[in-house]
Design a protein around this motif. Structure first.
Motif, mmCIF file in Angstrom:
data_model
loop_
_atom_site.group_PDB
_atom_site.id
_atom_site.type_symbol
_atom_site.label_atom_id
_atom_site.label_comp_id
_atom_site.label_asym_id
_atom_site.label_seq_id
_atom_site.Cartn_x
_atom_site.Cartn_y
_atom_site.Cartn_z
ATOM 1 N N TRP A 144 0.826 -1.212 0.000
ATOM 2 C CA TRP A 144 0.000 0.000 0.000
ATOM 3 C C TRP A 144 0.857 1.258 0.000
ATOM 4 N N LYS A 148 1.196 3.951 -3.291
ATOM 5 C CA LYS A 148 1.121 5.405 -3.135
ATOM 6 C C LYS A 148 2.367 6.077 -3.688
ATOM 7 N N ASP A 154 -5.021 4.020 -5.897
ATOM 8 C CA ASP A 154 -5.475 5.087 -5.004
ATOM 9 C C ASP A 154 -6.622 4.556 -4.149
ATOM 10 N N GLU A 156 -7.715 5.954 -1.299
ATOM 11 C CA GLU A 156 -8.532 7.054 -0.786
ATOM 12 C C GLU A 156 -9.540 7.521 -1.829
ATOM 13 N N ASN A 159 -12.348 5.160 -1.889
ATOM 14 C CA ASN A 159 -13.198 5.411 -0.727
ATOM 15 C C ASN A 159 -14.125 6.597 -0.971
ATOM 16 N N LYS A 160 -13.606 7.610 -1.672
ATOM 17 C CA LYS A 160 -14.425 8.783 -2.001
ATOM 18 C C LYS A 160 -15.552 8.415 -2.959
ATOM 19 N N ALA A 164 -14.673 2.163 1.476
ATOM 20 C CA ALA A 164 -13.478 1.365 1.719
ATOM 21 C C ALA A 164 -13.594 0.014 1.024
#
Length: 423
Positions: A144, A148, A154, A156, A159-160, A164
């Motif tokens: 992970w 990044k 990605d 995050e 998640n947006k 999750a």
């Protein structure tokens, strides 16, 4: 689903074998056999009533033709009573059949004789290991962090967009993912499997057929308005291709492979062990499905295990094979081999494939049979295996192939990626 006749014939052996799963079968078997006896007794009464009704109908016709109307009408009253009796018995028969089916759905598959008793994954048996675990530098990162650092995945952003467990693959990360899918499919088709593309949503009958329902409905995403389920694995739609089919012996074996996204709720999964790609709600997987004659299934299982070994050998990832104990065996499986790849940066093994023989358990639910040369009908054996589940394979590649200069691409994948390094 076990066959009632086999439960009756092998009751003591089945009870003993199911103890390996920590499943106490004696009382439920007693109830199943009582219900089956009631079902057969009711069916016998129905058959007798139908036979009597047919006999009376013929006699009534003869009486009307001979002008004996009064006798004919008396017999008609008797047939009306028989019709009422048959309706009540049919309703009873339907309820008994439903109760019997629901009881059978509660019983897991009987483990193969080679399966050891055990409580959970800690009791699984390692039967093979291969590959050198690389020695990484002190700067080595878990996948992970690598994702990044090199802008490959990605978490995050996923998640947006959704939540999750729904990552977004980017750039070379997306291309490496696509390369793995193509590589696995090519290797599978070269081995004789036919590729299929199947729906990602299945109906309730399909879920019951392969055993995801009623056992695992809490782990499946349900589309309520349409009463459909997002697939947890391609095994479900691929195996259901042959639901309710009567195959010819010459059609077997059937070997299919397919790539699909897979969807699993994984309710209650939290903590460091599920970070990154370790456990996702949506992930890609290439699947193998075999439909074979019973006498061939364990050789086919060995062939599937050898095939998955070849994939990992070519990827040059350190891996091991576990034979699952009774306590960790899937509900529908008679024998399962799990493949795990070693995550060097996490210093732990990650499951990347399960290869299983279900014997007739799924076929009995699905009503997949074949007709032999003597026109006799038999249930097939079904098998399936991951070849492979991508997230943890990708995690293993990122972690095990990392260097101070970047991440080297496994040689076998370079023709698919078009690049040798991620830098």
């Amino acid at each position: 689903m076990l066959e009632v006749r086999n439960i009756s014939a092998n009751k003591a052996d089945y009870i003993l074998a199911l103890k390996k799963r920590n499943f106490e079968a004696e009382s439920i078997f007693e109830e199943i056999l009582k219900l089956d006896e009631k079902r057969r007794s009711t069916q016998k009464q129905l058959d007798e009533i139908f036979a009597e009704s047919n006999k009376l109908s013929k006699e009534i016709g003869i009486l009307f033709k001979s002008g004996e109307v009064e006798k004919a009408n008396a017999m008609k009253a008797k047939t009306a009573n028989l019709k009422s009796d048959s309706k009540a018995l049919s309703e009873s028969m339907d309820q008994v059949s439903v109760d019997l089916q629901n009881m059978l759905y509660q019983v897991p598959n009987v483990p193969h004789e080679s399966v050891l008793a055990g409580q959970d994954e800690s009791d699984n048996e390692e039967i093979f290991a291969e590959g050198d675990i690389p020695k990484l530098s002190e700067k080595a990162l878990p996948h992970w962090e690598l994702a990044k650092k090199y802008d490959l995945i990605d978490f995050e952003l996923g998640n947006k967009i959704t939540g999750a467990g729904f990552p977004v693959y980017k750039g070379k990360g997306a291309k490496l993912q696509r390369a793995l899918i193509a590589y696995f499919l090519d290797k599978n088709t070269e081995a004789g499997y036919s590729e299929v593309q199947v729906p990602l949503l299945v109906n309730e009958a399909s879920g019951y057929g392969t055993g995801q329902l009623p056992d695992k409905e809490g782990q499946m995403y349900h589309v309520g308005n349409d009463d459909l389920y997002l697939i947890p694995t391609a095994e479900v739609p691929i195996t259901n291709i042959y639901r309710d089919d009567l195959l010819n012996e010459k059609d077997l074996p059937i070997q299919l492979t397919g790539f699909t996204p897979c969807f699993r709720r994984e309710a209650g999964s939290y903590g460091a062990h599920v970070r990154g790609l370790n456990r996702l709600h949506q992930f890609d997987k290439v699947e193998l499905v075999n439909i074979v004659k019973p006498e061939d299934s364990y050789q086919v299982l060995d062939d599937m295990v050898s095939h998955v070994k070849t994939l990992l050998q070519e990827l040059k990832l350190p891996y091991r094979i576990l034979r699952l104990c009774g306590g960790d065996l899937g509900f529908t499986s008679a024998l399962t081999f799990d493949f795990e790849v070693f995550s060097t940066a996490q210093d732990r093994w990650l499951e990347i494939s399960s290869v299983s023989n279900f014997e007739t358990f799924q076929a009995n639910r699905l009503k997949i049979r074949y007709k032999d040369a003597d026109k006799k009908k038999h249930l097939v054996h079904t098998l399936n295996g991951s070849s492979l589940a991508l997230p943890r394979v990708l995690a293993g590649i990122l972690e095990n192939y990392q260097t101070d200069d970047g991440i080297r691409i496994p040689e076998v994948l370079v023709p698919y990626t078009g690049f040798e390094w991620i830098k």
